[in-house]
Structures are given as C-alpha cells and as structure tokens.
Design an enzyme around this catalytic site. Structure first.
Site, PDB file in Angstrom:
ATOM      1  N   CYS A  99      15.961  15.808  22.202  1.00  0.00           N
ATOM      2  CA  CYS A  99      16.562  17.063  21.742  1.00  0.00           C
ATOM      3  C   CYS A  99      18.065  16.861  21.466  1.00  0.00           C
ATOM      4  O   CYS A  99      18.425  16.228  20.483  1.00  0.00           O
ATOM      5  CB  CYS A  99      16.290  18.175  22.745  1.00  0.00           C
ATOM      6  SG  CYS A  99      16.543  19.846  22.089  1.00  0.00           S
ATOM      7  N   HIS A 208      10.321  17.695  24.220  1.00  0.00           N
ATOM      8  CA  HIS A 208      10.793  17.295  25.557  1.00  0.00           C
ATOM      9  C   HIS A 208       9.680  16.646  26.371  1.00  0.00           C
ATOM     10  O   HIS A 208       8.980  17.343  27.141  1.00  0.00           O
ATOM     11  CB  HIS A 208      11.313  18.523  26.305  1.00  0.00           C
ATOM     12  CG  HIS A 208      12.631  19.018  25.829  1.00  0.00           C
ATOM     13  ND1 HIS A 208      13.817  18.708  26.461  1.00  0.00           N
ATOM     14  CD2 HIS A 208      12.959  19.801  24.773  1.00  0.00           C
ATOM     15  CE1 HIS A 208      14.818  19.283  25.825  1.00  0.00           C
ATOM     16  NE2 HIS A 208      14.332  19.954  24.792  1.00  0.00           N
ATOM     17  N   GLU A 210       9.911  14.975  29.035  1.00  0.00           N
ATOM     18  CA  GLU A 210      10.181  15.096  30.476  1.00  0.00           C
ATOM     19  C   GLU A 210       9.657  16.405  31.050  1.00  0.00           C
ATOM     20  O   GLU A 210       9.566  16.557  32.282  1.00  0.00           O
ATOM     21  CB  GLU A 210      11.689  14.948  30.751  1.00  0.00           C
ATOM     22  CG  GLU A 210      12.535  16.167  30.486  1.00  0.00           C
ATOM     23  CD  GLU A 210      12.867  16.416  29.019  1.00  0.00           C
ATOM     24  OE1 GLU A 210      13.732  17.270  28.751  1.00  0.00           O
ATOM     25  OE2 GLU A 210      12.255  15.757  28.143  1.00  0.00           O
TER      26      GLU A 210
END
Length: 239
Positions: A99, A208, A210
């Site tokens: 991002c 994302h 994560e």
C-alpha cells in the site's frame, strides 16, 4: 532510534526481516506479526536509519508516511532508510512494499508507474479477490500462477497508472504480480494490483497480505504465503 516494540529477542538462526516505521505508519506491527508467523524475526527499522542492521529482507508497510503531504510516499522517498533500501535492493535485497510502501517504492524509482487517487475519489476498504499472475518473484513463489486469493484492500490513492510502453514491457516480462478480479476497486490500468522489479526481488502491491494471515482476524490466510515465499527464497539463495 525510538523504541518500536515490533518483536522479541528473536530466534537464533531465523531470517531477519526489517519492518520500517515512518511517522504515520499504521500497519508496521501487523507486518511484523505476519513476519513472525511466517517463521522469521521482525527487525524494527526507523525512518531515520541509514543502516539496515544486516537484515535479509525489508517490508515497507502501509499507512500515511509523513502524513502523505505533497502526495503519498513523496516525502518518505527521501528518508535515510529508503536511501539504504534502494541501495540494498539494487544489490538484490528482497523488498516488499504494501500500500503506502508500494507508493514509496514507485516514488523512489524501484518500481515503475505511480499510484493516484482512486477513480471514484473515495477511500475503499473491503476484502478483495486477486489473481496471482506470476509465482517467479521473491515474494510469490509459494503461490501458483493463476491462483485466486482473498486479501483486504484499504486505500484512497491506489489507482496504478503507467504509460503504454511500460505497460507492454511489464506484461511481456511477466512483471505484473497480482491483478484485481471480481471488480476493480480503484480504476488501476489493466486491473493491476501489484508489480515487480526487473530482478524480481522487489514487489509492490496495494492489497494488504499482512491482514490475511490468521483465520481469527482476517479473511483466511492467503496473505501469509507472501511472507513464507521470501523465507523460501532466502533459503534457496543460501544453499
């Protein structure tokens, strides 16, 4: 450097993956948690560091570095740590930009193109289906090309733009890493959600990974393999 509690004392012999914190970072601790779940030690790197402290790879996490003043990633690109990351990446260090980290990598010239305001001019936050277009990068080797995965997106400036000749080059060189499927959330050219460098060691993407590493908190665990991929890459390089 300020105290940034990203990890514990570490595991002897485990790969060391640096996680950068800028003023305005939001997802550095999430990235560190993903690194730890994958089996590596997350090493905190501060934006003022000019030394990467011997890490084996680096993650530039999401957020709003320096408040996204001027434009997203424009100021972070001049930070000491990004200067060190650029030099190390050109020597083959694996780097993942997520991002805002993707925006920084484009601003720093490690990846082509730019990230601009979403076509609808609204911040988008949703679980997003993606298609993995290539498994031949340091960060996607644990996937299968053509596989569809589910990863969250959350951004206001995620529309990837690039000129026609560079787009043709990216396509011909198999450097489009992931594409949006089931709807393009931001108007990115050719549905591109992420790209890689010529040496395939640097990857940037707007979604994302994560945030998709545990069943309890995310939409599945599809994102975890992005972090285990680089550990496999480091192991192969050491053999």
């Amino acid at each position: 450097m300020p105290e940034v509690p990203l990890g514990d004392a570490g595991t002897p012999g485990a790969p060391r993956v640096g996680v950068v914190t800028f003023p305005g970072s939001l997802d550095d601790r999430d990235a560190a948690a993903a690194v730890r779940l994958a089996g590596a030690d997350p090493i905190p790197l501060w934006h003022g560091d000019s030394d990467l402290h011997g890490v084996d790879a680096v993650v530039l996490p999401g957020g709003f570095s320096y408040g996204d003043y001027l434009r997203a990633g424009a100021i972070a690109r001049f930070s000491p740590v990004v200067g060190a990351v650029v030099a190390a990446a050109r020597d083959g260090l694996p780097v993942l930009g997520i991002c805002n980290g993707f925006q920084v990598l484009c601003e720093a010239g490690l990846l082509p193109g730019a990230l601009t305001r979403n076509s609808g001019l609204h911040f988008i936050c949703r679980d997003q289906r993606l298609r993995v277009e290539t498994s031949s990068t340091a960060w996607t080797s644990a996937y299968t090309a053509g596989e569809e995965i589910l990863i969250p997106v959350k951004h206001g400036e995620g529309r990837y733009v690039v000129d026609a000749s560079t787009l043709a080059e990216l396509t011909a060189q198999d450097r489009v890493v992931v594409r949006y499927v089931g709807g393009n959330p931001n108007g990115s050219v050719d549905d591109i959600a992420g790209v890689c460098s010529e040496n395939r060691r640097v990857v940037g993407l707007m979604p994302h990974p994560e945030h998709a590493v545990e069943e309890l908190t995310g939409p599945g665990t599809d994102g975890l393999r992005m972090f285990t991929s680089v550990l496999g890459d480091l192991l192969r390089a050491a053999l």
